[in-house]
Scaffold this motif. Structure first.
Motif, mmCIF file in Angstrom:
data_model
loop_
_atom_site.group_PDB
_atom_site.id
_atom_site.type_symbol
_atom_site.label_atom_id
_atom_site.label_comp_id
_atom_site.label_asym_id
_atom_site.label_seq_id
_atom_site.Cartn_x
_atom_site.Cartn_y
_atom_site.Cartn_z
ATOM 1 N N VAL A 182 9.032 -9.944 -38.772
ATOM 2 C CA VAL A 182 8.029 -10.796 -38.132
ATOM 3 C C VAL A 182 7.710 -10.252 -36.742
ATOM 4 C CG1 VAL A 182 8.713 -12.833 -39.419
ATOM 5 C CG2 VAL A 182 9.798 -12.370 -37.226
ATOM 6 N N ARG A 183 6.462 -10.400 -36.363
ATOM 7 C CA ARG A 183 6.003 -9.979 -35.031
ATOM 8 C C ARG A 183 5.048 -11.047 -34.513
ATOM 9 N NH1 ARG A 183 1.585 -6.274 -33.474
ATOM 10 N NH2 ARG A 183 2.053 -5.327 -31.444
ATOM 11 N N VAL A 184 5.365 -11.587 -33.356
ATOM 12 C CA VAL A 184 4.530 -12.608 -32.737
ATOM 13 C C VAL A 184 3.998 -12.045 -31.424
ATOM 14 C CG1 VAL A 184 4.415 -14.937 -31.803
ATOM 15 C CG2 VAL A 184 5.883 -14.457 -33.778
ATOM 16 N N VAL A 185 2.678 -11.994 -31.292
ATOM 17 C CA VAL A 185 2.040 -11.505 -30.069
ATOM 18 C C VAL A 185 1.362 -12.688 -29.381
ATOM 19 C CG1 VAL A 185 0.313 -9.947 -29.080
ATOM 20 C CG2 VAL A 185 1.683 -9.217 -31.071
ATOM 21 N N ILE A 186 1.688 -12.896 -28.112
ATOM 22 C CA ILE A 186 1.106 -13.975 -27.320
ATOM 23 C C ILE A 186 0.155 -13.368 -26.294
ATOM 24 C CG2 ILE A 186 1.588 -15.927 -25.789
ATOM 25 C CD1 ILE A 186 2.772 -16.290 -28.528
ATOM 26 N N THR A 187 -1.075 -13.857 -26.252
ATOM 27 C CA THR A 187 -2.057 -13.378 -25.275
ATOM 28 C C THR A 187 -2.698 -14.572 -24.568
ATOM 29 O OG1 THR A 187 -3.766 -13.297 -26.991
ATOM 30 C CG2 THR A 187 -2.584 -11.251 -26.536
ATOM 31 N N GLY A 188 -3.199 -14.307 -23.369
ATOM 32 C CA GLY A 188 -3.845 -15.358 -22.585
ATOM 33 C C GLY A 188 -4.112 -14.896 -21.166
ATOM 34 N N ARG A 189 -4.416 -15.824 -20.297
ATOM 35 C CA ARG A 189 -4.758 -15.504 -18.917
ATOM 36 C C ARG A 189 -3.487 -15.306 -18.094
ATOM 37 N NH1 ARG A 189 -7.664 -19.484 -18.390
ATOM 38 N NH2 ARG A 189 -6.272 -20.895 -17.255
ATOM 39 N N GLY A 190 -3.356 -14.125 -17.507
ATOM 40 C CA GLY A 190 -2.234 -13.838 -16.623
ATOM 41 C C GLY A 190 -2.599 -14.135 -15.173
#
Length: 434
Positions: free
Chosen positions: A229-237
């Motif tokens: 499993v691979r979970v990638v989290i993206t958003g405003r830094g």
């Protein structure tokens, strides 16, 4: 410890001369009558004992020159070359790996024996004189033992081709690449026809918790299902002084790492013994910067094949529920790895009988189902078969762990594995045609 059969094994299948259990033994058309099983086992032992020095030399050669998934060119060339020179019918597969057929050209029964060729991206620290020459790569799972054990079995079976012909049987040796990856090289072998005409498949796997000269067996699942499993989290830094103006990727990733495993214990049947373990967690490069991206990689393992069929959407849904309060975007990559290796009863009986005849009645012991994954499970979804745990620990010596750079195996396990696999072909034929 000796890998010779105990003398009392000869009473297990008495030589009846020209008589079978119910009268004169039937001869294969144009060929000799099958010999009693005890005599066949003696012939197997004799061939492998005679070739023991070169088998151990080949094992050391493979150990010194390990090759990771899909790059096993040298190892393939070695086994293909030896068996071709012996006169066996060898077909190399695209890339790496080989299929070798021995015995009757139109068999009533075909038994497959499988070994995996690949090494692991781990640095060897054994200090052995034949330690890996390739930096950062070694045979930390014992696949060198599997490979040369199967090579030895193949040489013995080729010498006993008359016995296979007498039984109208054949053997297929499957030298498989890329076991140590998901979903595993077994699927590629199957795509290349590796299971065509196969009635049963047998294999061994090194077990450093079992003494050399002993094998572990069980009916039913012996390994677990294993997925990546691979979970990638993206958003405003942004700046760590103003987390309220960001989506704080690192914090959300931490929630995934800690809360998803806990939530799954309430979403999945506890009898399936599902366990999620992270191997990689990474985000950011500076202490005062909230990054815009982070990821976690791990494995999800379970003992139950039915849960394995339906767990992917449950995992994805759980991840999305955990990150929802933080406004981030979560992308889940779920790679189906391998199903459990489910040992079929008749195949276990064949391995057990061969083990008792060749190694002694006390050499066969029960074993437990492990959480490790093994892509032999893909084959056994198509044909019946079984895997035996092959003891590699020197009696009285230390117990090592697989997938560690300090793994040392007792080399006699190569010869034990070769004899067991070759012998189990004939006991399996007995199970196929009782």
């Amino acid at each position: 410890m000796t890998t010779h059969a105990r003398t009392d094994r000869e009473t297990a299948a008495p030589d009846r001369g020209a008589e079978g259990p119910t009268g004169p033994r039937q001869r294969d058309e144009g060929g000799a009558a099958p010999r009693p099983l005890a005599e066949v086992m003696r012939r197997i032992e004799a061939v492998i004992d005679t070739r023991s020095e070169e088998l151990l030399a080949w094992r050391r050669d493979v150990h010194q020159n390990p090759e990771v998934c899909w790059t096993e060119h040298r190892t393939t060339e070695l086994v293909a070359g030896v068996l071709s020179q012996a006169g066996a019918q060898v077909r190399t597969l695209p890339g790496t790996g080989a299929l070798v057929d021995i015995g009757h050209p139109e068999p009533k029964t075909r038994i497959a024996l499988r070994a995996d060729l690949d090494a692991l991206p781990i640095e060897e620290v054994t200090g052995l004189p034949y330690a890996s020459r390739t930096q950062g790569v070694c045979h930390a799972c014992g696949h060198d033992v599997h490979t040369v054990g199967l090579l030895g079995a193949g040489l013995a079976l080729h010498d006993l081709a008359d016995e296979l012909h007498a039984r109208e049987a054949a053997v297929r040796l499957v030298f498989q690449p890329a076991e140590e990856t998901h979903p595993g090289g077994a699927l590629k072998v199957m795509e290349q026809g590796g299971l065509e005409g196969v009635d049963r498949m047998l294999a061994v796997h090194c077990d450093p918790s079992v003494d050399v000269g002993r094998i572990g067996l069980r009916v039913g699942p012996i390994t677990a299902a294993s997925d990546e499993v691979r979970v990638v989290i993206t958003g405003r830094g942004g700046h760590t002084s103003r987390p309220h103006l960001t989506q704080d990727i690192t914090y959300a990733l931490a929630k995934v790492v800690t809360e998803v495993p806990a939530a799954l214990t309430r979403r999945l049947d506890p009898r399936a013994a599902a366990i999620l373990v992270w191997g990689v967690v990474r985000a950011g490069a500076a202490a005062n910067v909230i990054p815009a991206r982070g990821e976690a990689l791990g494995t999800l393992r379970m003992l139950d094949a039915e849960l394995w069929d339906v767990v992917e959407p449950i995992f994805t849904e759980t991840v999305q529920a955990v990150v929802a309060p933080y406004g981030v975007t979560a992308t889940v990559d779920y790679t189906k790895g391998v199903p459990p290796v489910d040992n079929e009863n008749a195949s276990v009986v064949a391995l057990s009988k061969a083990g008792m005849m060749l190694l002694g009645a006390g050499a066969v012991q029960p074993t437990k189902q492990s959480m490790g994954g093994e892509d032999l499970g893909w084959y056994l979804q198509e044909v019946p078969g079984a895997m035996a745990r092959l003891g590699t620990r020197t009696p009285g010596g230390p117990t090592y762990e697989l997938h560690q750079g300090d793994l040392v195996v007792d080399e006699r396990s190569v010869l034990v594995g070769a004899k067991l696999l070759a012998g189990a072909v004939f006991t399996a034929l007995g199970e196929t045609h009782p």
